[in-house]
Scaffold this active site. Structure first.
Site, PDB file in Angstrom:
ATOM      1  N   HIS A  85     -63.935  53.929  27.443  1.00 51.87           N
ATOM      2  CA  HIS A  85     -65.319  53.685  27.408  1.00 51.87           C
ATOM      3  C   HIS A  85     -65.941  53.538  28.525  1.00 51.87           C
ATOM      4  O   HIS A  85     -67.163  53.169  28.697  1.00 51.87           O
ATOM      5  CB  HIS A  85     -65.645  52.332  26.882  1.00 51.87           C
TER       6      HIS A  85
HETATM    7  N1  UDP Z   1     -59.934  45.227  21.699  1.00 51.85           N
HETATM    8  C1  UDP Z   1     -59.626  45.187  20.437  1.00 51.85           C
HETATM    9  N2  UDP Z   1     -60.026  46.352  19.657  1.00 51.85           N
HETATM   10  C2  UDP Z   1     -60.176  47.671  20.159  1.00 51.85           C
HETATM   11  C3  UDP Z   1     -60.142  47.691  21.602  1.00 51.85           C
HETATM   12  C4  UDP Z   1     -59.890  46.727  22.250  1.00 51.85           C
HETATM   13  O1  UDP Z   1     -59.678  43.983  19.808  1.00 51.85           O
HETATM   14  O2  UDP Z   1     -60.431  48.363  19.394  1.00 51.85           O
HETATM   15  C5  UDP Z   1     -59.408  44.139  22.892  1.00 51.85           C
HETATM   16  C6  UDP Z   1     -58.116  44.314  23.535  1.00 51.85           C
HETATM   17  O3  UDP Z   1     -57.359  43.940  22.984  1.00 51.85           O
HETATM   18  C7  UDP Z   1     -58.730  43.463  24.863  1.00 51.85           C
HETATM   19  C8  UDP Z   1     -60.232  43.485  24.702  1.00 51.85           C
HETATM   20  O4  UDP Z   1     -60.507  44.156  23.554  1.00 51.85           O
HETATM   21  O5  UDP Z   1     -58.373  41.964  24.636  1.00 51.85           O
HETATM   22  C9  UDP Z   1     -60.810  44.566  26.204  1.00 51.85           C
HETATM   23  O6  UDP Z   1     -62.125  44.945  25.810  1.00 51.85           O
HETATM   24  P1  UDP Z   1     -62.764  46.239  26.768  1.00 51.85           P
HETATM   25  O7  UDP Z   1     -61.530  47.150  26.916  1.00 51.85           O
HETATM   26  O8  UDP Z   1     -64.016  46.533  25.966  1.00 51.85           O
HETATM   27  O9  UDP Z   1     -63.063  45.595  27.815  1.00 51.85           O
HETATM   28  P2  UDP Z   1     -62.505  45.612  29.355  1.00 51.85           P
HETATM   29  O10 UDP Z   1     -61.201  44.725  29.337  1.00 51.85           O
HETATM   30  O11 UDP Z   1     -62.306  47.124  30.008  1.00 51.85           O
HETATM   31  O12 UDP Z   1     -63.514  44.636  30.131  1.00 51.85           O
END
Ligand code: UDP
Length: 366
Positions: free
Chosen positions: A210
């Site tokens: 993403h």
């Molecule tokens: N996550 C979720 N469902 C999904 C994809 C990710 O619950 O389909 C959770 C994942 O387990 C983690 C969090 O979302 O706890 C990560 O979010 P994201 O990748 O949006 O953000 P980043 O960590 O890159 O800031």
């Protein structure tokens, strides 16, 4: 004492859940500590917001600023205006922001500019060094006005010291995202895709993409997807698609026929899939931490990471964003030569309790 807890986007909800629980625990012990849960509305659809509150047992927000979507500046502005209004009606003693999203930065600025309200940044001090990422700007701006830093790693502590932060502002406490992971592990839920695709333990790969650098240019996105599909050699690829990526994939002409695509999964379903996967391919930050704790090989399609401990100690490897790096990594995985990895210091499920105890001590709440 009144604490505001700010949450705006998916990863925030996972990080605040244990902080809310730790505060409630202290309240039950008679400690006079109140909190207001402020949802900025940065992520607002059911699959990116509401489902997390329900599954993680987070109480309904006390306030919703309903910022909605928009450009970086539009969202920042809307959140700042909404939060400032709330603070003018009733100020808090401490504003807790978590992570690195627009809401983190916007609310810390709004709080600081109203009577110098104290700001605590949970996950302070991490840096990717990549100024093209909006998250890096959010981290730097937030940390420049934060009073209390609750950190996840020694590297974060050292980044803060290098930027002139005094030792007595830095509290190395561990990782609240991992508090949630340990707490919820016994409740993971098998998603529908498990049966519909006949998935088996260690027999499939989970992928998420993403970051703007990977998805905003459809030719780049197409190249990455093609290379992942080729390198996986028929191993099922399960791809819960972030709304930003779904928008880019629609009408892009990219061949997704070899992917099992789903909507974003709920937390309990997503982590069920990760826990039982052969590997994860991602550009997320939080997922590299969860994969590390669950010991699942993780390939990160980014040139940098603000969480180097997931590579130095954990199962994560930075492949970069050049698709040419994907085939050798898959070869290593398929040859079962991926490193085993360990768990970073203080990622023990008890971080939120430490944070709340520090706050009680700092503010001499009794
Ligand atoms: N996550 C979720 N469902 C999904 C994809 C990710 O619950 O389909 C959770 C994942 O387990 C983690 C969090 O979302 O706890 C990560 O979010 P994201 O990748 O949006 O953000 P980043 O960590 O890159 O800031």
């Amino acid at each position: 004492m009144l604490i505001d807890i700010i949450a705006g986007a998916r990863p925030n909800f996972i990080k605040i859940a244990p902080i809310v629980s730790a505060i409630v625990e202290k309240q039950n012990e008679g400690v006079p500590i109140e909190y207001r849960l402020v949802h900025t509305g940065q992520h607002y659809d059911k699959k990116m917001s509401h489902d997390f509150f329900e599954q993680l047992g987070i109480p309904d927000p006390d306030h919703n600023l309903e910022a909605g979507s928009g450009t970086q500046a539009e969202q920042t502005g809307k959140i700042m205006i909404g939060y400032e209004k709330l603070l003018l009606e009733k100020p808090c003693d401490l504003c807790i922001v978590v992570g690195d999203v627009t809401s983190t930065m916007a609310c810390s600025i709004a709080a600081k500019k109203i009577n110098n309200i104290k700001v605590a940044h949970v996950e302070g001090g991490i840096r990717s060094g990549d100024w093209t990422m909006p998250e890096e700007i959010n981290r730097i701006v937030t940390d420049s006005i934060t009073d209390y830093f609750f950190t996840t790693s020694e590297r974060a502590n050292s980044n803060l010291r290098k930027s002139g932060i005094a030792d007595n502002q830095i509290y190395f406490v561990g990782n609240t995202m991992i508090d949630t992971l340990y707490k919820q592990m016994p409740r993971f839920i098998q998603p529908a895709v498990w049966e519909s695709e006949n998935l088996t333990e260690k027999g499939y790969i989970v992928m998420t993409l993403h970051r703007p650098a990977n998805v905003d240019d459809t030719s780049k996105l197409g190249e990455l997807i093609n290379e992942i599909v080729r390198s996986a050699k028929g191993i099922p690829l399960v791809f819960p698609v972030h709304p930003r990526t779904a928008k880019m994939l629609a009408d892009s002409g990219i061949d997704t026929s070899k992917l099992t695509m789903t909507e974003p999964l709920s937390y309990l379903e997503f982590n069920y899939l990760v826990q039982k996967a052969m590997a994860v391919v991602t550009d997320s930050g939080g997922i590299t931490e969860e994969a590390t704790v669950m010991g699942v090989p993780c390939m990160t399609l980014r040139d940098s990471t603000e969480r180097p401990e997931t590579c130095d100690i954990g199962t994560n490897e930075l492949l970069g964003t050049d698709p040419a790096a994907i085939p050798p990594a898959f070869e290593k995985l398929l040859a079962k030569e991926w490193k085993k990895g360990g768990i970073p210091e203080l990622w023990d499920g008890k971080t939120a309790g430490r944070i709340v105890q520090h706050i009680i001590d700092i503010f001499e709440v009794q």
